[in-house]
Design a protein around this motif. Structure first.
Motif, PDB file in Angstrom:
ATOM      1  N   ASP A   1       0.823  -1.210   0.000  1.00  0.00           N
ATOM      2  CA  ASP A   1       0.000   0.000   0.000  1.00  0.00           C
ATOM      3  C   ASP A   1       0.857   1.261   0.000  1.00  0.00           C
ATOM      4  O   ASP A   1       0.525   2.255  -0.666  1.00  0.00           O
ATOM      5  CB  ASP A   1      -0.920   0.015   1.227  1.00  0.00           C
ATOM      6  CG  ASP A   1      -1.966  -1.088   1.185  1.00  0.00           C
ATOM      7  OD1 ASP A   1      -2.430  -1.418   0.068  1.00  0.00           O
ATOM      8  OD2 ASP A   1      -2.301  -1.624   2.258  1.00  0.00           O
ATOM      9  N   TYR A   2       1.969   1.227   0.727  1.00  0.00           N
ATOM     10  CA  TYR A   2       2.804   2.427   0.834  1.00  0.00           C
ATOM     11  C   TYR A   2       3.547   2.722  -0.456  1.00  0.00           C
ATOM     12  O   TYR A   2       3.727   3.894  -0.817  1.00  0.00           O
ATOM     13  CB  TYR A   2       3.787   2.242   1.997  1.00  0.00           C
ATOM     14  CG  TYR A   2       4.600   3.480   2.303  1.00  0.00           C
ATOM     15  CD1 TYR A   2       3.986   4.674   2.665  1.00  0.00           C
ATOM     16  CD2 TYR A   2       5.996   3.441   2.252  1.00  0.00           C
ATOM     17  CE1 TYR A   2       4.735   5.800   2.960  1.00  0.00           C
ATOM     18  CE2 TYR A   2       6.753   4.560   2.560  1.00  0.00           C
ATOM     19  CZ  TYR A   2       6.124   5.737   2.905  1.00  0.00           C
ATOM     20  OH  TYR A   2       6.861   6.856   3.199  1.00  0.00           O
ATOM     21  N   GLN A   3       3.995   1.680  -1.158  1.00  0.00           N
ATOM     22  CA  GLN A   3       4.732   1.823  -2.423  1.00  0.00           C
ATOM     23  C   GLN A   3       5.868   2.849  -2.320  1.00  0.00           C
ATOM     24  O   GLN A   3       5.840   3.916  -2.926  1.00  0.00           O
ATOM     25  CB  GLN A   3       3.768   2.213  -3.548  1.00  0.00           C
ATOM     26  CG  GLN A   3       2.815   1.116  -3.967  1.00  0.00           C
ATOM     27  CD  GLN A   3       3.534  -0.088  -4.600  1.00  0.00           C
ATOM     28  OE1 GLN A   3       4.505   0.069  -5.342  1.00  0.00           O
ATOM     29  NE2 GLN A   3       3.059  -1.292  -4.285  1.00  0.00           N
TER      30      GLN A   3
ATOM     31  N   ASP B   1       8.032 -10.798  -4.683  1.00  0.00           N
ATOM     32  CA  ASP B   1       6.860 -11.646  -4.472  1.00  0.00           C
ATOM     33  C   ASP B   1       5.611 -10.828  -4.152  1.00  0.00           C
ATOM     34  O   ASP B   1       4.491 -11.231  -4.477  1.00  0.00           O
ATOM     35  CB  ASP B   1       7.117 -12.640  -3.334  1.00  0.00           C
ATOM     36  CG  ASP B   1       8.151 -13.698  -3.704  1.00  0.00           C
ATOM     37  OD1 ASP B   1       8.457 -13.832  -4.915  1.00  0.00           O
ATOM     38  OD2 ASP B   1       8.662 -14.374  -2.797  1.00  0.00           O
ATOM     39  N   MET B   2       5.809  -9.676  -3.514  1.00  0.00           N
ATOM     40  CA  MET B   2       4.671  -8.808  -3.169  1.00  0.00           C
ATOM     41  C   MET B   2       4.297  -7.863  -4.301  1.00  0.00           C
ATOM     42  O   MET B   2       3.306  -7.159  -4.221  1.00  0.00           O
ATOM     43  CB  MET B   2       4.993  -7.989  -1.909  1.00  0.00           C
ATOM     44  CG  MET B   2       5.106  -8.813  -0.650  1.00  0.00           C
ATOM     45  SD  MET B   2       5.248  -7.802   0.847  1.00  0.00           S
ATOM     46  CE  MET B   2       6.840  -6.975   0.576  1.00  0.00           C
ATOM     47  N   GLY B   3       5.117  -7.825  -5.355  1.00  0.00           N
ATOM     48  CA  GLY B   3       4.854  -6.922  -6.456  1.00  0.00           C
ATOM     49  C   GLY B   3       5.203  -5.477  -6.157  1.00  0.00           C
ATOM     50  O   GLY B   3       4.633  -4.558  -6.757  1.00  0.00           O
ATOM     51  N   VAL B   4       6.134  -5.268  -5.233  1.00  0.00           N
ATOM     52  CA  VAL B   4       6.571  -3.921  -4.866  1.00  0.00           C
ATOM     53  C   VAL B   4       7.862  -3.602  -5.613  1.00  0.00           C
ATOM     54  O   VAL B   4       8.888  -4.252  -5.411  1.00  0.00           O
ATOM     55  CB  VAL B   4       6.800  -3.793  -3.354  1.00  0.00           C
ATOM     56  CG1 VAL B   4       7.350  -2.403  -3.013  1.00  0.00           C
ATOM     57  CG2 VAL B   4       5.509  -4.060  -2.595  1.00  0.00           C
ATOM     58  N   THR B   5       7.793  -2.600  -6.476  1.00  0.00           N
ATOM     59  CA  THR B   5       8.956  -2.188  -7.251  1.00  0.00           C
ATOM     60  C   THR B   5       9.541  -0.929  -6.614  1.00  0.00           C
ATOM     61  O   THR B   5       8.886   0.118  -6.557  1.00  0.00           O
ATOM     62  CB  THR B   5       8.580  -1.896  -8.710  1.00  0.00           C
ATOM     63  OG1 THR B   5       8.006  -3.067  -9.290  1.00  0.00           O
ATOM     64  CG2 THR B   5       9.803  -1.501  -9.522  1.00  0.00           C
ATOM     65  N   THR B   6      10.770  -1.058  -6.147  1.00  0.00           N
ATOM     66  CA  THR B   6      11.395   0.058  -5.458  1.00  0.00           C
ATOM     67  C   THR B   6      12.907  -0.111  -5.505  1.00  0.00           C
ATOM     68  O   THR B   6      13.407  -1.204  -5.797  1.00  0.00           O
ATOM     69  CB  THR B   6      10.925   0.129  -3.987  1.00  0.00           C
ATOM     70  OG1 THR B   6      11.494   1.273  -3.350  1.00  0.00           O
ATOM     71  CG2 THR B   6      11.345  -1.119  -3.220  1.00  0.00           C
TER      72      THR B   6
END
Length: 408
Positions: A375-377, A398-403
């Motif tokens: 949610d925070y991205q 795995d969570m789909g968080v691109t950072t």
């Protein structure tokens, strides 16, 4: 300005001498080289509310270098601030990376010293993860002594063979000895270091086949890399291979091995008690003269490193980019309070579920689960320990968080 000393050639330049009795060797003076004021006196006592976190007691870190043995300690440390209770949350076994290291370490020690069907004592056992593992793998019996121990916290097939004592280790528990005594990540929390090692030696008595194993953070890396995130109040004692080995010999042990592991972050020592003083020097031991150079290096470069990270966080905030810190433990507390930038970070996550919903002492940030990053991205995740970067990157993927992942 340096002051005259009987050991003038061993006083690092740029330090100030203070009258202070070294807890390891008893030398009468210390060379102060690093100071951080007003930091929380504990970084792993998780607070139930924001207000309790920001009102948490603070103290000063003033590191002094012993020119006689090379030991580094906080000369402003007050043992009255120590509070290791069941709410002290330092368990690391939720990390696959750490678990793999612990398993390999336990297996190696069991094989090397034939620790099967033996009695194992762990001083400062925390929640008991490692002690239970040693008892599982070697069918051993165990005694764990730690005020923060929680019986039943860690499920294990060896649970019925392990006794936990929820207290500080002292002379009154000297009857608890065996073929193997270990103490992992506890000595750095002990101010009177020689007294603890001496107590262990007295408890062993004439059982000269007992193996002693200690594991602590390596101060050599902290000095050469200016790892300020590893300097915080409850860590009042800092050792390098040489200063640690000198302490053990002084207190009646022969050093069998001294070495680094876990990305060279952890310093290990294996020793046996001896009837006559040992003079055997291990090749990994550095001299006090070398430590003087390392202290001087730290003192000359720490300002630049602190400046870099403070500027980085300020720039990210000014540009409206979101930064999350991964790891809410001692490194995080030291990172934010040393820089004075706790207001520049809005999101802190941790893999340990027992920390979620609690608040960081002295900082006030709520600790969230890694899943909250969906949610925070964040634009950037700052990892408090580089050894976990691969593990963290996989979780983010795995969570789909691109950072962007950056290790301090």
């Amino acid at each position: 300005m340096n002051q005259p000393s009987t050991l003038g050639q061993k006083i690092p330049t740029g330090t100030r001498l203070v009258s202070y009795e070294c807890p390891s060797c008893g030398h009468h003076e210390s060379a102060v080289f690093y100071e951080v004021r007003n930091v929380p006196v504990h970084s792993c006592l998780m607070m139930p509310s924001y207000q309790e976190a920001v009102d948490f007691p603070c103290g000063d870190v003033v590191l002094g270098f012993c020119p006689n043995c090379g030991f580094v300690t906080n000369v402003e440390f007050d043992a009255k601030n120590s509070d290791y209770s069941p709410i002290y949350e330092d368990q690391q076994s939720f990390s696959p990376t750490f678990n793999s290291f612990a398993y390999k370490l336990a297996t190696r020690l069991i094989e090397k010293y034939d620790l099967r069907n033996k009695k194992i004592v762990e001083i400062g056992c925390s929640k008991g993860d490692f002690l239970l593992l040693m008892c599982e793998l070697g069918n051993n019996y165990g005694v764990g002594i730690d005020p923060s121990a929680i019986v039943g916290r860690v499920e294990s097939e060896a649970a019925d063979r392990v006794m936990f004592i929820q207290d500080y280790y002292s002379e009154k528990y000297s009857e608890h000895t065996g073929e193997f005594i270990c103490c992992r990540h506890t000595l750095e929390h002990i101010h009177q270091t020689a007294e603890l090692v001496r107590t262990v030696r007295r408890s062993v008595g004439d059982r000269l086949d007992t193996v002693i194993f200690f594991e602590i953070p390596d101060m050599g890396r902290v000095l050469t890399e200016q790892a300020f995130e590893d300097i915080y109040y409850e860590h009042c004692s800092y050792f390098t291979p040489g200063s640690l080995a000198r302490l053990f010999r002084q207190e009646g042990f022969e050093v069998l091995n001294v070495y680094l592991d876990y990305g060279d972050q952890y310093l290990m020592i294996e020793a046996r008690p001896v009837a006559t003083p040992s003079t055997k020097i291990h090749p990994a031991e550095e001299s006090v003269e070398q430590l003087v150079k390392d202290v001087e290096l730290f003192a000359s470069k720490i300002g630049d490193k602190l400046g870099y990270w403070k500027q980085h966080l300020e720039t990210m905030k000014a540009d409206g980019r979101k930064v999350a810190v991964w790891g809410s433990g001692s490194k995080c507390v030291a990172f934010l309070t040393t820089l004075g930038t706790k207001d520049l970070i809005d999101w802190v996550v941790d893999i340990n579920p027992h920390r979620h919903g609690r608040f960081i002492p002295g900082v006030g940030q709520e600790i969230r689960s890694p899943e909250s990053l969906k949610d925070y991205q964040p634009d950037e995740v700052i990892v408090m320990n580089a050894i976990y970067c691969n593990e963290i990157q996989k979780m983010l993927d795995d969570m789909g968080v691109t950072t962007k992942v950056v290790a301090i």
